[in-house]
Scaffold this motif. Structure first.
Motif, PDB file in Angstrom:
ATOM      1  N   UNK A 140       0.899  -1.366   0.083  1.00 13.60           N
ATOM      2  CA  UNK A 140       0.119  -0.065  -0.138  1.00 13.60           C
ATOM      3  C   UNK A 140       0.967   1.247  -0.003  1.00 13.60           C
ATOM      4  N   UNK A 141       0.704   2.247  -0.921  1.00 11.92           N
ATOM      5  CA  UNK A 141       1.226   3.408  -0.792  1.00 11.92           C
ATOM      6  C   UNK A 141      -0.065   4.484  -0.864  1.00 11.92           C
ATOM      7  N   UNK A 142       0.084   5.416  -0.064  1.00 14.15           N
ATOM      8  CA  UNK A 142      -0.829   6.481   0.215  1.00 14.15           C
ATOM      9  C   UNK A 142      -0.555   7.734   0.771  1.00 14.15           C
ATOM     10  N   UNK A 183      -0.020   1.475   7.872  1.00  9.69           N
ATOM     11  CA  UNK A 183       0.333   2.825   8.127  1.00  9.69           C
ATOM     12  C   UNK A 183       0.844   3.019   9.611  1.00  9.69           C
ATOM     13  N   UNK A 184       1.397   1.799  10.065  1.00  8.52           N
ATOM     14  CA  UNK A 184       2.129   1.886  11.332  1.00  8.52           C
ATOM     15  C   UNK A 184       1.341   2.681  12.433  1.00  8.52           C
ATOM     16  N   UNK A 185       0.129   2.337  12.561  1.00  9.69           N
ATOM     17  CA  UNK A 185      -0.678   2.972  13.578  1.00  9.69           C
ATOM     18  C   UNK A 185      -0.810   2.170  14.751  1.00  9.69           C
ATOM     19  N   UNK A 186      -0.560   2.815  15.969  1.00  6.78           N
ATOM     20  CA  UNK A 186      -0.479   2.098  17.311  1.00  6.78           C
ATOM     21  C   UNK A 186      -2.177   1.629  17.597  1.00  6.78           C
ATOM     22  N   UNK A 187      -2.287   0.378  18.130  1.00  7.21           N
ATOM     23  CA  UNK A 187      -3.487  -0.185  18.448  1.00  7.21           C
ATOM     24  C   UNK A 187      -3.408  -0.212  19.743  1.00  7.21           C
ATOM     25  N   UNK A 280      -8.265   7.246  13.272  1.00 12.49           N
ATOM     26  CA  UNK A 280      -8.999   6.375  12.517  1.00 12.49           C
ATOM     27  C   UNK A 280      -8.927   6.829  11.211  1.00 12.49           C
ATOM     28  N   UNK A 281      -7.888   7.889  10.989  1.00  8.48           N
ATOM     29  CA  UNK A 281      -7.623   8.359   9.644  1.00  8.48           C
ATOM     30  C   UNK A 281      -6.130   8.912   9.443  1.00  8.48           C
ATOM     31  N   UNK A 282      -5.547   8.515   8.472  1.00  4.03           N
ATOM     32  CA  UNK A 282      -4.411   9.119   8.023  1.00  4.03           C
ATOM     33  C   UNK A 282      -4.170   9.560   6.666  1.00  4.03           C
ATOM     34  N   UNK A 283      -4.321  10.663   6.316  1.00  2.00           N
ATOM     35  CA  UNK A 283      -4.399  11.250   5.172  1.00  2.00           C
ATOM     36  C   UNK A 283      -5.446  10.637   4.195  1.00  2.00           C
TER      37      UNK A 283
END
Length: 511
Positions: A140-142, A183-187, A280-283
């Motif tokens: 994924x690229x975003x 996205x490397x988002x912490x959970x 809940x969102x990154x870009x």
């Protein structure tokens, strides 16, 4: 960078990764709102396991808005009571009655995850938007900025890799979400030490066929959900600190909870996670459902929270795509839905503090709780507190704050109806099915149309609300998801221009 040897390219406005109930609901609402969306999933088709079971009242209202409620009701097993303890009165605590008048769908519908997926995916296919099964996200690229609307992914299918390009992506791909990891988002949260088990059983005796039931043993706690006649039930129980084999776990249930059965359709053991994504969102990428939050299944809230995430986010994306709202409006998704998840996590954590421990002290407290709740719960649900508790269980008492915490509440947001879902009446269900911005009055009189964009429909005039939830001297602005955005005081049928202007600006309305 994504690298592969000239794979075929698919393009779409919104790519949805994951075809569980959350992803499928997102895809269907976007399709109904005219947004080009594509749902992909590495599975070969809808799940065949029952998994999540309960469809609560608010989710039924969403299904009704989509014209699918009758199909859910036709395939569901209704449950409107909960029996607490094996020796409790057969009637149990009646939560459906506490919801009556506040929702058209009181009680819970036992309509398992596989049925939800079948209904939603079949509807998508019938309407020309089939799920791309067997297509698994591999990279994924975003864009990471709020205005950077580009996503490109590589997915792997039976016929090789496929490249997909979209403006936005929604990760609805479960608790282990590859999208969230990319996205490397912490959970953030905890994994409980206790092991829970789940089994779908047939030929169970002593369990009511139209009620939920809570059982308390010397060491174990269980909840049952009716799945059909002949003693067909889902049993979810606290086992302890170890991961048991099926026979060991079921033997403990027979001994400690005195539950007998004739057949096992499905069994699983698992640890319960209480986690919420840091964002809940990154870009250009959003998270929804279990990809964004996981918690105990005991209250039957998880799938419902995901369905409502999907409904909320899809309507926001559709409004922005149509040019009705500015891009900044997308910030409302995390601002409104993440607090819902945090509240639910807090509530289930507290419940686990009572039931999900295997020490003797907690077991004693559980048994004492059984004795108290079996008497108290029916009385509380029949009291003035009943509708409030019923609304929390049914998830239609959720409130979104019109302005940020700490800011002065403007006049158009001071009505108690603002920020909650529009109370359903016998007359307003049909107009809500258009999933449009609307103006409503609930009064014998008429209201003038204020200076609003032409895509806002109304005002629609309805009879006064018999329960007094909606005022006769107000003009209500209703969002496509059915929540009340603003309430304008009326004077001789007219609303103040400044109130209308300020409310529209707060919601980033364009035009």
């Amino acid at each position: 960078m994504l690298t592969t040897t000239n794979p075929p390219l698919l393009t779409t406005d919104v790519l949805i990764v994951g075809a569980g109930p959350t992803g499928l609901m997102t895809g269907l609402v976007l399709a109904r709102r005219g947004v080009d969306a594509l749902v992909i999933d590495g599975k070969s088709g809808p799940t065949t396991e029952s998994r999540a079971l309960v469809v609560q009242a608010r989710s039924m209202e969403i299904y009704d808005q989509l014209g699918l409620a009758e199909q859910v009701l036709a395939g569901a097993t209704p449950a409107g009571r909960i029996q607490i303890g094996a020796e409790a009165a057969p009637g149990g605590a009646d939560f459906a009655t506490s919801q009556s008048g506040w929702t058209p769908f009181p009680g819970a519908q036992i309509f398992e995850q596989s049925q939800n997926e079948e209904l939603l995916s079949a509807t998508l296919e019938a309407e020309g938007h089939p799920v791309r099964w067997g297509l698994r996200l591999t990279s994924l690229e975003a864009g990471t900025g709020s205005e950077d609307e580009h996503v490109e992914v590589l997915a792997e299918g039976q016929e090789g890799p496929v490249r997909i390009r979209a403006r936005r992506l929604i990760g609805a791909d479960g608790a282990s979400s590859p999208v969230r990891h990319a996205l490397d988002l912490p959970f953030e949260g905890v994994t409980d030490d206790a092991t829970f088990c789940v089994a779908d059983l047939r030929g169970v005796s002593g369990i009511p066929e139209d009620s939920l039931a809570a059982r308390f043993g010397q060491q174990r706690f269980a909840v049952t959900f009716p799945m059909g006649p002949g003693g067909h039930v889902r049993l979810v129980w606290l086992h302890g600190g170890e991961d048991p084999e099926q026979e060991e776990a079921l033997a403990a249930v027979r001994e400690d909870l005195d539950v007998t059965y004739e057949q096992v359709d499905w069994f699983s053991a698992y640890r319960v996670h209480h986690r919420v994504a840091a964002n809940f969102r990154r870009g250009a990428v959003f998270l929804a459902g279990d990809a964004a939050h996981v918690h105990s299944p005991v209250g039957g809230q998880g799938m419902n929270t995901g369905l409502q995430d999907a409904h909320h986010l899809a309507n926001l994306l559709a409004d922005v795509s149509a040019g009705h709202l500015g891009p900044d409006a997308l910030e409302r998704y995390e601002r409104e839905r993440r607090p819902v998840a945090l509240t639910l996590i807090t509530a289930t954590d507290r419940a686990f503090g009572v039931i999900a421990r295997s020490d003797r002290g907690t077991a004693f407290l559980r048994r004492r709780a059984r004795d108290v709740l079996s008497v108290l719960a029916p009385r509380v649900l029949a009291s003035p507190l009943g509708p409030r508790l019923g609304g929390l269980l049914g998830q239609y008492r959720i409130r979104y704050h019109a302005v940020a915490e700490g800011e002065q509440v403007p006049r158009w947001a001071s009505d108690r109806a603002v920020g909650v879902r529009l109370p359903p009446t016998s007359e307003n269900a049909q107009v809500l099915r258009s999933m449009s911005w609307q103006l409503h009055t609930y009064s014998p009189g008429t209201a003038n149309r204020p200076a609003v964009p032409d895509w806002i429909e109304g005002p629609f005039a309805f009879s006064p609300d018999e329960l007094g939830r909606l005022r006769e001297d107000r003009l209500y602005l209703v969002r496509p998801d059915g929540f009340v955005a603003a309430s304008f005081p009326l004077h001789a049928g007219a609303s103040a221009t400044s109130d209308v202007r300020d409310a529209l600006a707060s919601y980033d309305v364009v035009g």
